[in-house]
Design a protein around this motif. Structure first.
Motif, PDB file in Angstrom:
ATOM      1  N   ASP A 117     -67.062 -97.815 -84.734  1.00  0.00           N
ATOM      2  CA  ASP A 117     -68.338 -97.264 -83.717  1.00  0.00           C
ATOM      3  C   ASP A 117     -69.215 -98.377 -83.990  1.00  0.00           C
ATOM      4  OD1 ASP A 117     -67.352 -94.934 -83.274  1.00  0.00           O
ATOM      5  OD2 ASP A 117     -68.899 -93.693 -84.550  1.00  0.00           O
ATOM      6  N   PHE A 118     -69.918 -98.762 -82.600  1.00  0.00           N
ATOM      7  CA  PHE A 118     -70.872-100.026 -82.585  1.00  0.00           C
ATOM      8  C   PHE A 118     -71.778 -99.636 -81.433  1.00  0.00           C
ATOM      9  CE2 PHE A 118     -67.200-101.392 -80.020  1.00  0.00           C
ATOM     10  CZ  PHE A 118     -67.909-101.573 -78.820  1.00  0.00           C
ATOM     11  N   LEU A 119     -73.014-100.344 -81.540  1.00  0.00           N
ATOM     12  CA  LEU A 119     -74.093-100.140 -80.791  1.00  0.00           C
ATOM     13  C   LEU A 119     -73.908-101.524 -79.530  1.00  0.00           C
ATOM     14  CD1 LEU A 119     -76.558 -98.786 -79.628  1.00  0.00           C
ATOM     15  CD2 LEU A 119     -77.944-100.282 -81.122  1.00  0.00           C
ATOM     16  N   ALA A 120     -73.829-101.043 -78.380  1.00  0.00           N
ATOM     17  CA  ALA A 120     -73.637-102.039 -77.545  1.00  0.00           C
ATOM     18  C   ALA A 120     -74.804-102.043 -76.526  1.00  0.00           C
ATOM     19  CB  ALA A 120     -72.384-101.968 -76.542  1.00  0.00           C
ATOM     20  N   SER A 121     -75.593-103.294 -76.479  1.00  0.00           N
ATOM     21  CA  SER A 121     -76.673-103.489 -75.886  1.00  0.00           C
ATOM     22  C   SER A 121     -76.366-104.770 -74.856  1.00  0.00           C
ATOM     23  CB  SER A 121     -77.832-103.834 -76.632  1.00  0.00           C
ATOM     24  OG  SER A 121     -78.077-102.919 -77.974  1.00  0.00           O
ATOM     25  N   ALA A 122     -76.341-104.184 -73.621  1.00  0.00           N
ATOM     26  CA  ALA A 122     -76.128-105.347 -72.721  1.00  0.00           C
ATOM     27  C   ALA A 122     -76.655-104.861 -71.161  1.00  0.00           C
ATOM     28  CB  ALA A 122     -74.745-105.411 -72.648  1.00  0.00           C
ATOM     29  N   LEU A 123     -76.405-105.925 -70.193  1.00  0.00           N
ATOM     30  CA  LEU A 123     -76.866-105.609 -68.893  1.00  0.00           C
ATOM     31  C   LEU A 123     -76.053-104.465 -68.376  1.00  0.00           C
ATOM     32  CD1 LEU A 123     -77.298-109.199 -67.621  1.00  0.00           C
ATOM     33  CD2 LEU A 123     -79.112-107.448 -68.385  1.00  0.00           C
ATOM     34  N   ALA A 124     -76.509-103.626 -67.275  1.00  0.00           N
ATOM     35  CA  ALA A 124     -75.872-102.439 -66.782  1.00  0.00           C
ATOM     36  C   ALA A 124     -74.500-102.893 -66.227  1.00  0.00           C
ATOM     37  CB  ALA A 124     -76.667-102.161 -65.691  1.00  0.00           C
ATOM     38  N   ASP A 125     -74.246-104.172 -65.804  1.00  0.00           N
ATOM     39  CA  ASP A 125     -72.917-104.344 -65.239  1.00  0.00           C
ATOM     40  C   ASP A 125     -71.983-105.121 -66.351  1.00  0.00           C
ATOM     41  OD1 ASP A 125     -74.248-106.977 -65.438  1.00  0.00           O
ATOM     42  OD2 ASP A 125     -73.664-107.463 -63.442  1.00  0.00           O
ATOM     43  N   ALA A 126     -72.313-105.139 -67.535  1.00  0.00           N
ATOM     44  CA  ALA A 126     -71.569-105.666 -68.489  1.00  0.00           C
ATOM     45  C   ALA A 126     -70.233-105.058 -68.746  1.00  0.00           C
ATOM     46  CB  ALA A 126     -72.326-105.851 -69.767  1.00  0.00           C
ATOM     47  N   THR A 127     -69.275-105.651 -69.226  1.00  0.00           N
ATOM     48  CA  THR A 127     -67.845-105.184 -69.516  1.00  0.00           C
ATOM     49  C   THR A 127     -67.692-105.222 -71.043  1.00  0.00           C
ATOM     50  OG1 THR A 127     -66.830-107.210 -69.001  1.00  0.00           O
ATOM     51  CG2 THR A 127     -66.834-105.535 -67.381  1.00  0.00           C
ATOM     52  N   VAL A 128     -66.855-104.188 -71.528  1.00  0.00           N
ATOM     53  CA  VAL A 128     -66.249-104.527 -72.916  1.00  0.00           C
ATOM     54  C   VAL A 128     -64.707-104.696 -72.860  1.00  0.00           C
ATOM     55  CG1 VAL A 128     -65.991-101.886 -73.043  1.00  0.00           C
ATOM     56  CG2 VAL A 128     -66.085-103.146 -75.337  1.00  0.00           C
ATOM     57  N   THR A 129     -64.285-105.642 -73.763  1.00  0.00           N
ATOM     58  CA  THR A 129     -62.793-105.986 -73.695  1.00  0.00           C
ATOM     59  C   THR A 129     -62.371-105.954 -74.987  1.00  0.00           C
ATOM     60  OG1 THR A 129     -63.212-107.768 -72.028  1.00  0.00           O
ATOM     61  CG2 THR A 129     -61.181-107.762 -73.321  1.00  0.00           C
ATOM     62  N   ILE A 130     -61.281-105.308 -75.236  1.00  0.00           N
ATOM     63  CA  ILE A 130     -60.411-105.222 -76.517  1.00  0.00           C
ATOM     64  C   ILE A 130     -59.056-105.828 -76.327  1.00  0.00           C
ATOM     65  CG2 ILE A 130     -59.646-102.882 -75.823  1.00  0.00           C
ATOM     66  CD1 ILE A 130     -59.503-102.240 -78.999  1.00  0.00           C
ATOM     67  N   ARG A 131     -58.952-106.475 -77.399  1.00  0.00           N
ATOM     68  CA  ARG A 131     -57.486-107.479 -77.495  1.00  0.00           C
ATOM     69  C   ARG A 131     -56.971-107.074 -78.653  1.00  0.00           C
ATOM     70  NH1 ARG A 131     -61.004-111.097 -75.123  1.00  0.00           N
ATOM     71  NH2 ARG A 131     -60.461-111.896 -73.008  1.00  0.00           N
ATOM     72  N   LEU A 132     -55.670-106.626 -78.822  1.00  0.00           N
ATOM     73  CA  LEU A 132     -54.968-106.383 -80.106  1.00  0.00           C
ATOM     74  C   LEU A 132     -53.605-106.922 -80.032  1.00  0.00           C
ATOM     75  CD1 LEU A 132     -55.901-102.342 -80.414  1.00  0.00           C
ATOM     76  CD2 LEU A 132     -56.653-104.457 -81.845  1.00  0.00           C
ATOM     77  N   MET A 133     -53.043-107.401 -81.246  1.00  0.00           N
ATOM     78  CA  MET A 133     -51.659-107.999 -81.057  1.00  0.00           C
ATOM     79  C   MET A 133     -51.147-107.833 -82.574  1.00  0.00           C
ATOM     80  SD  MET A 133     -52.234-111.919 -80.852  1.00  0.00           S
ATOM     81  CE  MET A 133     -53.121-111.898 -79.444  1.00  0.00           C
ATOM     82  N   PRO A 134     -49.868-107.318 -82.729  1.00  0.00           N
ATOM     83  CA  PRO A 134     -49.549-107.009 -83.859  1.00  0.00           C
ATOM     84  C   PRO A 134     -49.310-108.401 -84.724  1.00  0.00           C
ATOM     85  CG  PRO A 134     -47.605-106.818 -82.403  1.00  0.00           C
ATOM     86  CD  PRO A 134     -48.990-107.225 -81.376  1.00  0.00           C
ATOM     87  N   VAL A 135     -49.162-108.337 -86.121  1.00  0.00           N
ATOM     88  CA  VAL A 135     -49.055-109.373 -87.027  1.00  0.00           C
ATOM     89  C   VAL A 135     -47.665-109.676 -87.332  1.00  0.00           C
ATOM     90  CG1 VAL A 135     -49.617-110.728 -89.195  1.00  0.00           C
ATOM     91  CG2 VAL A 135     -51.552-109.533 -87.650  1.00  0.00           C
ATOM     92  N   ALA A 136     -46.777-110.363 -86.908  1.00  0.00           N
ATOM     93  CA  ALA A 136     -45.559-110.394 -86.956  1.00  0.00           C
ATOM     94  C   ALA A 136     -45.051-111.429 -88.319  1.00  0.00           C
ATOM     95  CB  ALA A 136     -44.695-111.236 -85.827  1.00  0.00           C
ATOM     96  N   ASN A 137     -44.561-110.830 -89.220  1.00  0.00           N
ATOM     97  CA  ASN A 137     -44.052-111.349 -90.490  1.00  0.00           C
ATOM     98  C   ASN A 137     -45.253-112.372 -91.077  1.00  0.00           C
ATOM     99  OD1 ASN A 137     -41.366-110.501 -89.890  1.00  0.00           O
ATOM    100  ND2 ASN A 137     -40.898-112.217 -88.596  1.00  0.00           N
ATOM    101  N   GLY A 138     -46.474-111.702 -90.920  1.00  0.00           N
ATOM    102  CA  GLY A 138     -47.325-112.246 -91.777  1.00  0.00           C
ATOM    103  C   GLY A 138     -48.189-113.433 -90.972  1.00  0.00           C
TER     104      GLY A 138
END
Length: 339
Positions: A117-138
């Motif tokens: 959970d987090f507080l997002a303070s931004a302009l009304a037209d702002a976007t939030v992006t999430i990027r995830l990738m698995p860690v392969a063999n460390g």
């Protein structure tokens, strides 16, 4: 406290909302209230300017086999603050780093669930992006690969308008093995609760006065709607009502109403209590067309529950067996000596 209620258009899958583990029951009720404070006290306050968004956001991922993830959550413009990790692993806090614009995720081992959970303070037209990738063999991803969101290792990347999360839940698959990511408004954010700034927990003494202010914020409700607010103090886990109060407000542009200050005298009896806050539509049309609303029943449009503890330290002293702690009258004697 998951599930305290906020406007939404769909229900998220339960497998993503909670880790796939047995629930850990904390024997110390005082600790429960102190931990709860982190999610309640931090949900207050910030600008309500019409050209800005100020939302508490929840992003969670998992639901399939345990995977070690790394990635980032970013705002196109604005600031990320008041970060509260939701995972249950001992190293959860150390797996996230926030620099204000970007929250970096670096898990230290495979997990079946994680979130924040987090507080997002931004302009009304702002976007939030999430990027995830698995860690392969460390092997960790290079910084530029993480920014691009694709380094050939099954990376996931999605960008969502921040304003969309005011009233919608975004539920997306990560690959084809059952993993999913959930983006939504944090439960309870539409009914923010403020306490005395000097208070650092939700542990109270018997009969103490609880002062709080309810601030409806960015409710997904049409402007001009009349609302009937109700606050109740109940024994926790479905117990009976101890106290209640009602008031009425009209929704302004932007989904806000006037703040509602409350003063609640807590019971003399020690225990765990819930403060439940609800808002129902209360216009003439609703009361005529829906009989349940004539007496204020029916499902609330928004709701929020805050849990607190009334702790009586005097009960410990009164209940102590003094004979068990006082030293014996006879002198103590050595039974055996060890060289």
């Amino acid at each position: 406290m998951i599930g305290q209620g906020s406007p939404s258009v769909s229900q998220p899958p339960r497998a993503i909302l909670a880790p796939r583990r047995g629930v850990v029951v904390c024997a110390a009720l005082v600790l429960v209230a102190i931990v709860a404070w982190a999610g309640v006290g931090s949900a207050v306050a910030a600008s309500d300017a019409s050209d800005a968004e100020n939302l508490r956001v929840r992003i969670a991922w998992g639901g399939g086999a345990a995977v070690q993830w790394e990635g980032a959550i970013e705002l196109s413009d604005g600031e990320i603050s008041q970060v509260l990790p939701l995972g249950v692993d001992p190293d959860e806090t150390g797996s996230m780093h926030n620099d204000g614009r970007r929250l970096r995720i670096r898990q230290r081992g495979p997990r079946s669930y994680d979130g924040v959970d987090f507080l997002a303070s931004a302009l009304a037209d702002a976007t939030v992006t999430i990027r995830l990738m698995p860690v392969a063999n460390g092997r960790r991803a290079a910084e530029d690969a993480l920014q691009l969101g694709d380094d050939g290792r099954g990376a996931f990347a999605e960008t969502i308008p921040l304003a969309k999360l005011v009233s919608e839940i975004v539920d997306l698959p990560i690959g084809e093995d059952g993993q999913r990511v959930l983006l939504m408004r944090s439960p309870g954010d539409a009914l923010r609760v403020e306490f005395d700034a000097k208070r650092d927990s939700l542990v109270f003494s018997p009969g103490e006065i609880l002062e709080l202010t309810v601030r409806p914020h960015r409710m997904a409700i049409e402007a001009g709607t009349k609302l009937r607010f109700r606050a109740q103090l109940n024994h926790a886990r479905g117990g009976g009502e101890v106290w209640s109060k009602e008031d009425y407000r009209e929704v302004a542009a932007g989904g806000n109403t006037e703040a509602w200050p409350l003063s609640i005298q807590l019971p003399e009896q020690a225990g765990v209590y819930d403060v439940q806050i609800t808002a129902h539509a209360w216009g003439l049309r609703e009361r005529i067309l829906d009989p349940t609303k004539r007496i204020g029943l029916g499902a609330p449009l928004v709701s929020r529950t805050v849990q607190l503890v009334v702790f009586d330290g005097r009960a410990t002293d009164r209940g102590t067996d003094r004979a068990a702690v006082e030293p014996p009258a006879a002198a103590m004697q050595a039974v055996v000596e060890l060289d």
